[in-house]
Design a protein around this motif. Structure first.
Motif, PDB file in Angstrom:
ATOM      1  N   ASN A  34      41.284  26.687  41.207  1.00  0.00           N
ATOM      2  CA  ASN A  34      40.814  27.922  41.849  1.00  0.00           C
ATOM      3  C   ASN A  34      40.227  28.903  40.846  1.00  0.00           C
ATOM      4  O   ASN A  34      39.174  29.511  41.082  1.00  0.00           O
ATOM      5  N   HIS A  35      40.919  29.071  39.715  1.00  0.00           N
ATOM      6  CA  HIS A  35      40.440  30.050  38.734  1.00  0.00           C
ATOM      7  C   HIS A  35      39.161  29.594  38.035  1.00  0.00           C
ATOM      8  O   HIS A  35      38.322  30.430  37.691  1.00  0.00           O
ATOM      9  N   ILE A  36      38.988  28.292  37.839  1.00  0.00           N
ATOM     10  CA  ILE A  36      37.733  27.795  37.244  1.00  0.00           C
ATOM     11  C   ILE A  36      36.562  28.260  38.123  1.00  0.00           C
ATOM     12  O   ILE A  36      35.549  28.751  37.628  1.00  0.00           O
ATOM     13  N   GLU A  46      47.785  39.920  43.585  1.00  0.00           N
ATOM     14  CA  GLU A  46      47.804  41.301  43.077  1.00  0.00           C
ATOM     15  C   GLU A  46      47.351  41.397  41.617  1.00  0.00           C
ATOM     16  O   GLU A  46      46.782  42.393  41.207  1.00  0.00           O
ATOM     17  N   HIS A  47      47.608  40.326  40.824  1.00  0.00           N
ATOM     18  CA  HIS A  47      47.232  40.403  39.407  1.00  0.00           C
ATOM     19  C   HIS A  47      45.713  40.524  39.223  1.00  0.00           C
ATOM     20  O   HIS A  47      45.261  40.909  38.154  1.00  0.00           O
ATOM     21  N   SER A  48      44.947  40.192  40.238  1.00  0.00           N
ATOM     22  CA  SER A  48      43.492  40.280  40.099  1.00  0.00           C
ATOM     23  C   SER A  48      42.948  41.694  40.319  1.00  0.00           C
ATOM     24  O   SER A  48      41.820  41.977  39.921  1.00  0.00           O
ATOM     25  N   ALA A 103      37.340  34.360  45.946  1.00  0.00           N
ATOM     26  CA  ALA A 103      37.902  35.651  45.542  1.00  0.00           C
ATOM     27  C   ALA A 103      39.421  35.536  45.498  1.00  0.00           C
ATOM     28  O   ALA A 103      40.076  35.198  46.488  1.00  0.00           O
ATOM     29  N   ASP A 104      39.952  35.789  44.332  1.00  0.00           N
ATOM     30  CA  ASP A 104      41.401  35.789  44.111  1.00  0.00           C
ATOM     31  C   ASP A 104      41.967  37.071  44.726  1.00  0.00           C
ATOM     32  O   ASP A 104      41.504  38.169  44.383  1.00  0.00           O
ATOM     33  N   VAL A 105      42.925  36.958  45.638  1.00  0.00           N
ATOM     34  CA  VAL A 105      43.544  38.167  46.184  1.00  0.00           C
ATOM     35  C   VAL A 105      45.011  38.306  45.776  1.00  0.00           C
ATOM     36  O   VAL A 105      45.758  39.069  46.383  1.00  0.00           O
ATOM     37  N   LEU A 143      44.648  39.851  30.830  1.00  0.00           N
ATOM     38  CA  LEU A 143      45.871  39.348  31.461  1.00  0.00           C
ATOM     39  C   LEU A 143      45.583  38.193  32.411  1.00  0.00           C
ATOM     40  O   LEU A 143      46.276  37.172  32.398  1.00  0.00           O
ATOM     41  N   HIS A 144      44.556  38.354  33.225  1.00  0.00           N
ATOM     42  CA  HIS A 144      44.294  37.375  34.279  1.00  0.00           C
ATOM     43  C   HIS A 144      43.822  36.042  33.703  1.00  0.00           C
ATOM     44  O   HIS A 144      44.317  34.975  34.077  1.00  0.00           O
ATOM     45  N   HIS A 145      42.879  36.121  32.773  1.00  0.00           N
ATOM     46  CA  HIS A 145      42.352  34.900  32.154  1.00  0.00           C
ATOM     47  C   HIS A 145      43.277  34.417  31.022  1.00  0.00           C
ATOM     48  O   HIS A 145      43.679  33.262  30.995  1.00  0.00           O
TER      49      HIS A 145
HETATM   50 MN   MN3 Z   1      44.623  34.780  39.642  1.00  0.00          MN
END
Ligand code: MN3
Length: 197
Positions: free
Chosen positions: A78-80, A165-167, A161-163, A27-29
């Motif tokens: 950010n996600h990269i 909620e989906h993470s 660090a992704d905070v 889901l996240h990626h």
């Molecule tokens: Mn995220």
């Protein structure tokens, strides 16, 4: 040239052993990050002023105004870094980074406490960061939503660090502190962080 979703540098199953499940990563990626990339490409297609710009140029040039282009470009950037900040062999701090942490932040424990506190105290969605500041010192910081240290000028990112909620919601439910502790203790790719010094 359209922006693209990067391939994960590890198997999803490998991170499952570190308490980030395959379902979370699917889901996240595959959905969340992909949605930021798709949205960003849609904005670029419609706006000649954005065409030919690098991702970093789009983030910095839209940071002051904010809005949907900044949000989606920021989240792609950010996600990269976030995917690079995770490792199936994570949690081990190499000597050079450990020495720098001890010198600038007091101790590894103080660093982890500060990083965890930054992530916990980010109200709503956002990010916790370890950065190398313009003064050459390590610093722990946080940003809301799609913002980041590139946009705020706080320094070069070593770890993200992704905070949102989906993470963590599927794996840790509402327990953001436990997700962050797990990130710091077993998931964080400190070799990547050290390589950014
Ligand atoms: Mn995220």
């Amino acid at each position: 040239m359209a922006f693209e979703l990067p391939t994960l540098p590890y198997s999803k199953a490998a991170l499952g052993a570190k308490n980030m499940s395959e379902e979370t990563l699917d889901l996240h990626h595959g959905k969340h990050h992909q949605a930021y990339v798709t949205a960003l490409n849609g904005f670029v297609e419609k706006d000649p002023a954005l065409q030919g710009k690098s991702l970093e140029e789009i983030v910095t040039s839209t940071a002051a105004a904010g809005g949907p282009v900044f949000n989606n470009a920021g989240q792609h950037w950010n996600h990269i870094i976030f995917w690079q900040s995770l490792s199936p062999k994570g949690g081990v701090i190499p000597p050079k980074l450990e020495a720098k942490i001890n010198e600038d932040l007091g101790s590894v424990t103080a660093f982890k406490d500060a990083f965890k506190a930054a992530g916990i105290s980010q109200f709503g969605s956002g990010w916790a960061w370890l950065v190398l500041g313009p003064d050459g010192k390590l610093k722990v910081t946080k940003t809301p939503n799609g913002s980041n240290p590139l946009a705020t000028g706080e320094g070069k990112v070593l770890l993200a660090a992704d905070v949102w909620e989906h993470s963590y919601y599927l794996d840790f439910r509402n327990r953001r502190p436990d997700y962050l502790q797990n990130f710091l203790d077993v998931l964080a790719n400190y070799e990547y962080a050290e390589a950014q010094l």
